[in-house]
Motif scaffolding. Structure first.
Motif, PDB file in Angstrom:
ATOM      1  N   ASN A 179      42.109  41.239  24.992  1.00  0.00           N
ATOM      2  CA  ASN A 179      43.145  42.026  24.478  1.00  0.00           C
ATOM      3  C   ASN A 179      42.605  42.891  23.325  1.00  0.00           C
ATOM      4  O   ASN A 179      41.793  42.622  22.798  1.00  0.00           O
ATOM      5  N   ALA A 239      54.321  42.283  34.698  1.00  0.00           N
ATOM      6  CA  ALA A 239      53.718  41.675  33.483  1.00  0.00           C
ATOM      7  C   ALA A 239      54.909  41.668  32.427  1.00  0.00           C
ATOM      8  O   ALA A 239      55.160  40.679  31.683  1.00  0.00           O
ATOM      9  N   HIS A 247      44.895  39.979  32.080  1.00  0.00           N
ATOM     10  CA  HIS A 247      44.126  38.563  32.730  1.00  0.00           C
ATOM     11  C   HIS A 247      43.623  39.119  33.957  1.00  0.00           C
ATOM     12  O   HIS A 247      44.200  39.919  34.815  1.00  0.00           O
ATOM     13  N   HIS A 276      47.043  43.746  27.076  1.00  0.00           N
ATOM     14  CA  HIS A 276      46.616  42.381  27.109  1.00  0.00           C
ATOM     15  C   HIS A 276      46.661  42.048  28.525  1.00  0.00           C
ATOM     16  O   HIS A 276      47.507  42.351  29.364  1.00  0.00           O
ATOM     17  N   LEU A 294      52.026  37.348  28.820  1.00  0.00           N
ATOM     18  CA  LEU A 294      51.409  38.703  28.703  1.00  0.00           C
ATOM     19  C   LEU A 294      52.194  39.314  27.520  1.00  0.00           C
ATOM     20  O   LEU A 294      51.787  40.496  27.058  1.00  0.00           O
TER      21      LEU A 294
END
Length: 342
Positions: free
Chosen positions: A139, A34, A201, A199, A40
């Motif tokens: 987030n 990340a 995904h 944060h 990110l």
């Protein structure tokens, strides 16, 4: 909300172990950690604007997450396509997945949870950003949120309307199995855990084209000892031929229904008040002349009722008089007969 012990904690771990989970019939490909992914690495500014207009998102970066609006914990969608970023109402923001979001289901036992045959076309919001596809994450990085929550927050799927299934999962590391966070084919509600100031995904997979409405809730234990909670809706138009305008109309259905209900309630209240007016105005009731805003038939009805009562009294008087006259005639006739006999 206390952190989940298994599913949710693994979601937080995956914030720094991201890989592409769905590719054309191949195993997931590894990506950088990340910190090396510019998508990110982000900073959320406390002063970012909240906008109210409807939006259709076909590509670019969007995160859902909590903020405090007028001191109220509120779930919003951070639209990172604009500079500076803005926050939107998720229920008025349609995420449109077109042909560029279609990927075939991969083969292998790790992906049996998808419930489809290998190679089946699926509509996918990928874990790693892809060109011309919405990139949806979540987030907990708003500065006040960071200062206000204990360990993190929960994102809960409460319900889903749509033609197919939704599956949300993360791919851990290079060889780790998919970590399924949400599966709409299983009993709801389902929760995923969001660590504070993170944060993340994931892969969002839809098995059929059409309009999907996800009822979701964000909730957290705050440092002041209270529990914060807010409900919202995530709206997806899945498929190239699925009209985002129809999804927006569906998103506005509850609001339109509430407005219609309020209007009907107001109308009923006004009608009830108008109907009560004749009783407050005796003259209008007697003469049949309607007051302002009342039906003309109200006064006429009252007059007919009074007239009917008067007629009944008159008939009763006629009966009594008739009986009295009849008795007098009978007595006079008897006295006349008695006189003749004598």
């Amino acid at each position: 909300m206390t952190p989940p012990t298994t599913r949710g904690r693994r979601a937080a771990t995956c914030a720094v172990l991201l890989a592409t989970a769905l590719v054309a019939g191949a195993a997931p490909a590894a990506v950088a950690d990340a910190p090396d992914d510019p998508g990110l690495e982000q900073t959320v500014d406390a002063g970012e604007e909240v906008v109210t207009e409807d939006a259709v998102v076909t590509d670019g970066h969007v995160d859902v997450g909590p903020r405090f609006l007028d001191d109220r914990w509120t779930m919003l969608a951070r639209d990172d396509r604009e500079v500076p970023s803005v926050w939107r109402d998720p229920a008025r923001t349609v995420l449109h997945l077109g042909d560029t979001a279609v990927l075939p289901a991969p083969d292998g036992p790790d992906y049996e949870f998808l419930g489809v045959e290998p190679g089946t076309p699926l509509h996918v919001v990928p874990q790693t950003q892809a060109p011309d596809v919405v990139w949806l994450g979540w987030n907990t990085q708003d500065p006040r949120v960071v200062d206000s929550i204990e360990q993190g927050a929960t994102l809960r799927l409460d319900g889903l309307e749509g033609p197919g299934k939704l599956l949300v999962f993360l791919q851990e590391g290079v060889t780790g199995p998919p970590n399924v966070l949400w599966d709409s084919g299983e009993p709801l509600p389902q929760e995923l855990w969001m660590e504070v100031n993170t944060h993340v995904h994931a892969n969002w997979v839809f098995t059929e084209p059409g309009i999907y409405r996800l009822d979701v809730t964000t909730l957290a234990d705050l440092t002041d000892g209270t529990v914060a909670e807010d409900e919202s809706t995530l709206v997806f138009a899945v498929g190239q031929d699925t009209d985002p305008a129809e999804a927006l109309a569906a998103a506005g259905g509850d609001t339109a229904s509430d407005t219609a209900s309020d209007t009907a309630s107001d109308t009923a209240s006004d009608t009830a008040e108008d109907s009560a007016s004749p009783a407050a105005d005796p003259d209008a009731a007697v003469t049949g002349a309607p007051g302002a805003g009342e039906p003309a038939s109200d006064g006429g009805g009252s007059a007919l009722l009074i007239g009917g009562a008067a007629l009944a009294v008159l008939m009763l008087l006629l009966v009594v008089v008739g009986r009295v006259l009849g008795a007098r005639r009978a007595r006079a006739a008897a006295e006349l007969d008695a006189g003749d006999e004598s």
